[in-house]
Write an enzyme that holds these catalytic residues in place. Structure first.
Site, PDB file in Angstrom:
ATOM      1  N   PHE A  15      41.785  22.822 -52.376  1.00 39.07           N
ATOM      2  CA  PHE A  15      41.743  21.353 -52.414  1.00 39.07           C
ATOM      3  C   PHE A  15      43.131  20.747 -52.127  1.00 39.07           C
ATOM      4  N   THR A  40      39.088  32.848 -51.780  1.00 38.68           N
ATOM      5  CA  THR A  40      38.154  33.061 -52.889  1.00 38.68           C
ATOM      6  C   THR A  40      37.047  32.024 -52.722  1.00 38.68           C
ATOM      7  N   ALA A  86      48.466  28.667 -54.573  1.00 32.19           N
ATOM      8  CA  ALA A  86      47.309  29.553 -54.793  1.00 32.19           C
ATOM      9  C   ALA A  86      47.153  29.841 -56.274  1.00 32.19           C
ATOM     10  N   GLU A  88      43.781  30.462 -59.543  1.00 28.21           N
ATOM     11  CA  GLU A  88      42.477  30.133 -60.111  1.00 28.21           C
ATOM     12  C   GLU A  88      42.724  28.843 -60.875  1.00 28.21           C
ATOM     13  N   THR A 134      50.942  22.462 -63.458  1.00 26.74           N
ATOM     14  CA  THR A 134      50.028  21.465 -64.017  1.00 26.74           C
ATOM     15  C   THR A 134      50.560  20.861 -65.312  1.00 26.74           C
ATOM     16  N   ASP A 135      50.074  19.666 -65.635  1.00 25.39           N
ATOM     17  CA  ASP A 135      50.457  19.048 -66.917  1.00 25.39           C
ATOM     18  C   ASP A 135      49.824  19.778 -68.102  1.00 25.39           C
ATOM     19  N   GLU A 136      48.802  20.631 -67.826  1.00 19.01           N
ATOM     20  CA  GLU A 136      48.076  21.279 -68.938  1.00 19.01           C
ATOM     21  C   GLU A 136      48.958  22.249 -69.712  1.00 19.01           C
ATOM     22  N   TYR A 160      43.415  29.178 -68.703  1.00 21.06           N
ATOM     23  CA  TYR A 160      43.999  28.635 -67.461  1.00 21.06           C
ATOM     24  C   TYR A 160      45.415  28.115 -67.714  1.00 21.06           C
ATOM     25  N   LYS A 164      49.096  29.415 -66.317  1.00 18.35           N
ATOM     26  CA  LYS A 164      50.032  28.567 -65.550  1.00 18.35           C
ATOM     27  C   LYS A 164      51.372  28.474 -66.285  1.00 18.35           C
ATOM     28  N   ASN A 189      45.717  15.288 -63.259  1.00 15.88           N
ATOM     29  CA  ASN A 189      44.447  15.537 -62.545  1.00 15.88           C
ATOM     30  C   ASN A 189      44.424  14.879 -61.181  1.00 15.88           C
ATOM     31  N   TYR A 217      30.890  16.469 -71.334  1.00 15.09           N
ATOM     32  CA  TYR A 217      31.247  17.365 -72.443  1.00 15.09           C
ATOM     33  C   TYR A 217      31.536  16.534 -73.693  1.00 15.09           C
ATOM     34  N   ASN A 259      37.054   9.880 -70.190  1.00 11.74           N
ATOM     35  CA  ASN A 259      36.032  10.443 -69.296  1.00 11.74           C
ATOM     36  C   ASN A 259      34.809   9.541 -69.160  1.00 11.74           C
TER      37      ASN A 259
HETATM   38  P1  NAD Z   1      41.692  25.223 -55.700  1.00 13.18           P
HETATM   39  O1  NAD Z   1      40.961  26.080 -56.682  1.00 13.18           O
HETATM   40  O2  NAD Z   1      40.948  24.157 -54.977  1.00 13.18           O
HETATM   41  O3  NAD Z   1      42.362  26.145 -54.569  1.00 13.18           O
HETATM   42  C1  NAD Z   1      43.008  27.351 -54.876  1.00 13.18           C
HETATM   43  C2  NAD Z   1      43.247  28.105 -53.570  1.00 13.18           C
HETATM   44  O4  NAD Z   1      43.954  29.317 -53.896  1.00 13.18           O
HETATM   45  C3  NAD Z   1      41.954  28.526 -52.853  1.00 13.18           C
HETATM   46  O5  NAD Z   1      42.057  28.245 -51.474  1.00 13.18           O
HETATM   47  C4  NAD Z   1      41.874  30.027 -53.101  1.00 13.18           C
HETATM   48  O6  NAD Z   1      41.205  30.735 -52.073  1.00 13.18           O
HETATM   49  C5  NAD Z   1      43.346  30.399 -53.178  1.00 13.18           C
HETATM   50  N1  NAD Z   1      43.568  31.640 -53.940  1.00 13.18           N
HETATM   51  C6  NAD Z   1      43.074  31.954 -55.160  1.00 13.18           C
HETATM   52  N2  NAD Z   1      43.466  33.204 -55.502  1.00 13.18           N
HETATM   53  C7  NAD Z   1      44.240  33.664 -54.485  1.00 13.18           C
HETATM   54  C8  NAD Z   1      44.943  34.883 -54.259  1.00 13.18           C
HETATM   55  N3  NAD Z   1      44.927  35.891 -55.148  1.00 13.18           N
HETATM   56  N4  NAD Z   1      45.666  35.010 -53.125  1.00 13.18           N
HETATM   57  C9  NAD Z   1      45.695  33.994 -52.204  1.00 13.18           C
HETATM   58  N5  NAD Z   1      45.029  32.837 -52.363  1.00 13.18           N
HETATM   59  C10 NAD Z   1      44.304  32.674 -53.488  1.00 13.18           C
HETATM   60  O7  NAD Z   1      42.926  24.657 -56.496  1.00 13.18           O
HETATM   61  P2  NAD Z   1      43.598  23.186 -56.462  1.00 13.18           P
HETATM   62  O8  NAD Z   1      42.850  22.312 -57.368  1.00 13.18           O
HETATM   63  O9  NAD Z   1      43.839  22.805 -55.057  1.00 13.18           O
HETATM   64  O10 NAD Z   1      45.005  23.519 -57.158  1.00 13.18           O
HETATM   65  C11 NAD Z   1      46.083  24.034 -56.392  1.00 13.18           C
HETATM   66  C12 NAD Z   1      47.270  24.258 -57.310  1.00 13.18           C
HETATM   67  O11 NAD Z   1      47.639  23.037 -57.928  1.00 13.18           O
HETATM   68  C13 NAD Z   1      46.995  25.246 -58.452  1.00 13.18           C
HETATM   69  O12 NAD Z   1      48.159  26.019 -58.640  1.00 13.18           O
HETATM   70  C14 NAD Z   1      46.733  24.350 -59.651  1.00 13.18           C
HETATM   71  O13 NAD Z   1      47.112  25.003 -60.843  1.00 13.18           O
HETATM   72  C15 NAD Z   1      47.655  23.182 -59.341  1.00 13.18           C
HETATM   73  N6  NAD Z   1      47.234  21.880 -59.900  1.00 13.18           N
HETATM   74  C16 NAD Z   1      45.960  21.402 -59.682  1.00 13.18           C
HETATM   75  C17 NAD Z   1      45.610  20.147 -60.161  1.00 13.18           C
HETATM   76  C18 NAD Z   1      44.239  19.568 -59.922  1.00 13.18           C
HETATM   77  O14 NAD Z   1      43.926  18.505 -60.461  1.00 13.18           O
HETATM   78  N7  NAD Z   1      43.383  20.185 -59.121  1.00 13.18           N
HETATM   79  C19 NAD Z   1      46.543  19.387 -60.869  1.00 13.18           C
HETATM   80  C20 NAD Z   1      47.826  19.912 -61.094  1.00 13.18           C
HETATM   81  C21 NAD Z   1      48.167  21.160 -60.577  1.00 13.18           C
HETATM   82  O1  DAU Z   2      45.467  18.154 -65.536  1.00 11.51           O
HETATM   83  C1  DAU Z   2      45.539  18.898 -64.370  1.00 11.51           C
HETATM   84  C2  DAU Z   2      44.355  19.831 -64.276  1.00 11.51           C
HETATM   85  O2  DAU Z   2      43.227  19.026 -63.964  1.00 11.51           O
HETATM   86  C3  DAU Z   2      44.521  20.939 -63.255  1.00 11.51           C
HETATM   87  O3  DAU Z   2      45.592  21.751 -63.620  1.00 11.51           O
HETATM   88  C4  DAU Z   2      43.235  21.767 -63.142  1.00 11.51           C
HETATM   89  O4  DAU Z   2      43.376  22.726 -62.113  1.00 11.51           O
HETATM   90  C5  DAU Z   2      42.088  20.835 -62.810  1.00 11.51           C
HETATM   91  O5  DAU Z   2      40.884  21.563 -62.784  1.00 11.51           O
HETATM   92  C6  DAU Z   2      41.996  19.700 -63.831  1.00 11.51           C
HETATM   93  O6  DAU Z   2      41.588  20.214 -65.125  1.00 11.51           O
HETATM   94  P1  DAU Z   2      40.496  19.456 -66.023  1.00 11.51           P
HETATM   95  O7  DAU Z   2      39.870  20.439 -66.927  1.00 11.51           O
HETATM   96  O8  DAU Z   2      41.076  18.230 -66.630  1.00 11.51           O
HETATM   97  O9  DAU Z   2      39.472  18.980 -64.844  1.00 11.51           O
HETATM   98  P2  DAU Z   2      37.871  18.965 -64.779  1.00 11.51           P
HETATM   99  O10 DAU Z   2      37.506  18.236 -63.530  1.00 11.51           O
HETATM  100  O11 DAU Z   2      37.287  20.320 -65.009  1.00 11.51           O
HETATM  101  O12 DAU Z   2      37.476  18.067 -66.041  1.00 11.51           O
HETATM  102  C7  DAU Z   2      37.959  16.735 -66.188  1.00 11.51           C
HETATM  103  C8  DAU Z   2      37.465  16.221 -67.540  1.00 11.51           C
HETATM  104  O13 DAU Z   2      36.042  16.047 -67.467  1.00 11.51           O
HETATM  105  C9  DAU Z   2      37.708  17.173 -68.700  1.00 11.51           C
HETATM  106  O14 DAU Z   2      38.002  16.423 -69.865  1.00 11.51           O
HETATM  107  C10 DAU Z   2      36.381  17.905 -68.871  1.00 11.51           C
HETATM  108  C11 DAU Z   2      35.357  16.857 -68.437  1.00 11.51           C
HETATM  109  N1  DAU Z   2      34.142  17.393 -67.790  1.00 11.51           N
HETATM  110  C12 DAU Z   2      34.294  18.247 -66.733  1.00 11.51           C
HETATM  111  C13 DAU Z   2      33.198  18.767 -66.087  1.00 11.51           C
HETATM  112  C14 DAU Z   2      33.361  19.724 -64.917  1.00 11.51           C
HETATM  113  C15 DAU Z   2      32.877  17.000 -68.220  1.00 11.51           C
HETATM  114  O15 DAU Z   2      32.746  16.200 -69.169  1.00 11.51           O
HETATM  115  N2  DAU Z   2      31.789  17.508 -67.574  1.00 11.51           N
HETATM  116  C16 DAU Z   2      31.882  18.397 -66.536  1.00 11.51           C
HETATM  117  O16 DAU Z   2      30.838  18.847 -66.007  1.00 11.51           O
END
Ligand code: NAD
Ligand code: DAU
Length: 354
Positions: A15, A40, A86, A88, A134-136, A160, A164, A189, A217, A259
């Site tokens: 993403f 993946t 990259a 999970e 991440t902020d988590e 997770y 991180k 997020n 949730y 939420n």
């Molecule tokens: P995502 O799950 O959409 O994408 C992860 C990508 O990493 C995928 O393309 C996957 O194929 C690849 N990947 C996974 N394992 C791998 C491996 N062993 N080798 C090579 N590639 C691999 O994740 P995202 O939501 O785009 O998040 C990207 C980064 O940003 C992560 O490090 C996440 O912790 C961080 N982040 C995400 C958010 C969020 O809200 N999504 C917020 C803050 C930080």
């Molecule tokens: O804060 C940054 C993080 O944000 C990133 O590091 C993570 O990669 C990313 O997945 C995200 O984590 P969250 O757990 O906050 O995101 P998620 O979209 O899974 O959930 C957002 C909120 O919504 C959380 O409080 C859980 C709730 N939720 C989520 C899902 C999937 C629900 O209530 N129902 C659902 O089905």
């Protein structure tokens, strides 16, 4: 073509990574951008159709835990920068399979650090290892108005966030022990196009369009701080080019939403854009068992990034949410391919036999 820099972006088919790849490929034609992704379930090359044929873009299907493959990339492309996304990334999956998160997020990061350290040993060029986090890692806040700053102690709760946090510690350890030039950013997020529909916003848009239940949730009282994904990509660009090695930067939208309030706003926008009566689908809301260890509130203080490097979010949330819903409804093929698994065939058609 002689490129001024060769930069590996890991997780570029995911993403956020796909937005970072697109930004860098378009903005820096003199950089060679190497998208390193294992593909993946979360990796989808359809996210990058528009840049796939650019001369300064290369895709390498590599697992970041494979040290020989990563060493080979460093040499083959004479890499001077790594932007590491990259991972999970889904909390619910980490509760089911914590070992996978330790492998990819901790050992994968350590593998990249080791390969970078070896290749850049005594390198006098401008090299940088940028770790996207991440902020988590900071844990959970109460409803007292406090914000996470770069000095907030780490207190992760989910497998997770623990993975991180551990990867962040390894990145700092490589800076402090071996002098590796690193920067870390911790972001809130993200939302926007190309997010895998297991995360709240795309999952709920997909369910609303199909009139399926929306699993909230617990009571839906948890708070998250939302940032449009292209603003995160811009922040990464800013920090990569202007950040100080050894520093950490928080990235966030100053945009907290409970939420349940966000879900109601999302239903209204989606209904309107689908031509339904606004709020018609509120009855799809179903309160389900809460996520184990569900963090109550996240909120980022991004003052350092804005004061020192001049970055600010560009979109108001209402505008970003409308744009996002519109994108998913205009790109229902993308959603359908992801939900059916067809997106995984795209790699075979595009890259097998090349
Ligand atoms: P995502 O799950 O959409 O994408 C992860 C990508 O990493 C995928 O393309 C996957 O194929 C690849 N990947 C996974 N394992 C791998 C491996 N062993 N080798 C090579 N590639 C691999 O994740 P995202 O939501 O785009 O998040 C990207 C980064 O940003 C992560 O490090 C996440 O912790 C961080 N982040 C995400 C958010 C969020 O809200 N999504 C917020 C803050 C930080
Ligand atoms: O804060 C940054 C993080 O944000 C990133 O590091 C993570 O990669 C990313 O997945 C995200 O984590 P969250 O757990 O906050 O995101 P998620 O979209 O899974 O959930 C957002 C909120 O919504 C959380 O409080 C859980 C709730 N939720 C989520 C899902 C999937 C629900 O209530 N129902 C659902 O089905």
């Amino acid at each position: 073509m002689n490129y001024s820099r060769s930069i590996i972006i890991t997780g570029g088919a995911g993403f956020i990574g796909s937005h970072v790849v697109r930004l860098f490929v378009n903005k820096y034609p003199d950089y060679r951008i190497i998208n390193v992704d294992k593909l993946t379930y979360a990796g989808n090359l359809e996210n990058l159709r528009d840049v796939a044929d650019r001369p300064n873009y290369v895709f390498e299907k590599v697992d970041i835990c494979d040290v020989d493959a990563v060493r080979d990339l460093m040499h083959r492309y004479d890499v001077t920068g790594i932007i590491h996304l990259a991972a999970e990334s889904h909390v619910d999956r980490s509760i089911k399979d914590p070992f996978l998160f330790a492998r990819t997020n901790v050992l994968g990061t350590l593998t990249l650090l080791q390969a970078a350290k070896e290749y850049w040993d005594d390198d006098s060029r401008d090299v940088l290892f940028y770790h996207v986090s991440t902020d988590e890692v900071y844990g959970a806040l109460s409803f007292d108005g406090t914000l996470f700053t770069e000095k907030t102690p780490y207190n992760p709760h989910s497998p997770y966030s623990a993975s991180k946090a551990s990867s962040d510690h390894f990145v700092r350890a490589f800076h402090d022990t071996y002098g590796l030039p690193v920067v870390i950013s911790n972001c809130s997020n993200n939302y926007g196009p190309y997010q895998f529909p297991e995360k709240l916003i795309p999952l709920f848009i997909n369910n609303i369009r199909n009139r399926r239940p929306l699993p909230v949730y617990g009571a839906g009282e948890n708070v998250r701080d939302w940032l449009y994904v292209e603003d995160h990509a811009r922040a990464i660009d800013t920090i990569f080019h202007k950040g100080t090695p050894g520093e950490t930067y928080n990235i966030g939208g100053f945009n907290e939403w409970k939420n349940i309030d966000l879900i109601k706003a999302l239903i209204k926008v989606t209904d309107r854009l689908l031509g339904r009566a606004e709020g018609e689908d509120m009855n799809l809301i179903q309160h389900v068992t809460d996520r184990a260890g569900h963090d109550l509130r996240y909120a980022i203080d991004a003052t350092k990034l804005s004061k020192e490097l001049g970055w600010k979010p560009s979109l108001q949330f209402e505008e970003g949410l409308e744009k996002t819903v519109k994108w998913y409804l205009d790109n229902q093929d993308w959603l359908d391919h992801v939900v059916s698994g067809d997106y995984q065939k795209y790699y075979k058609e595009m890259y097998d036999g090349r």
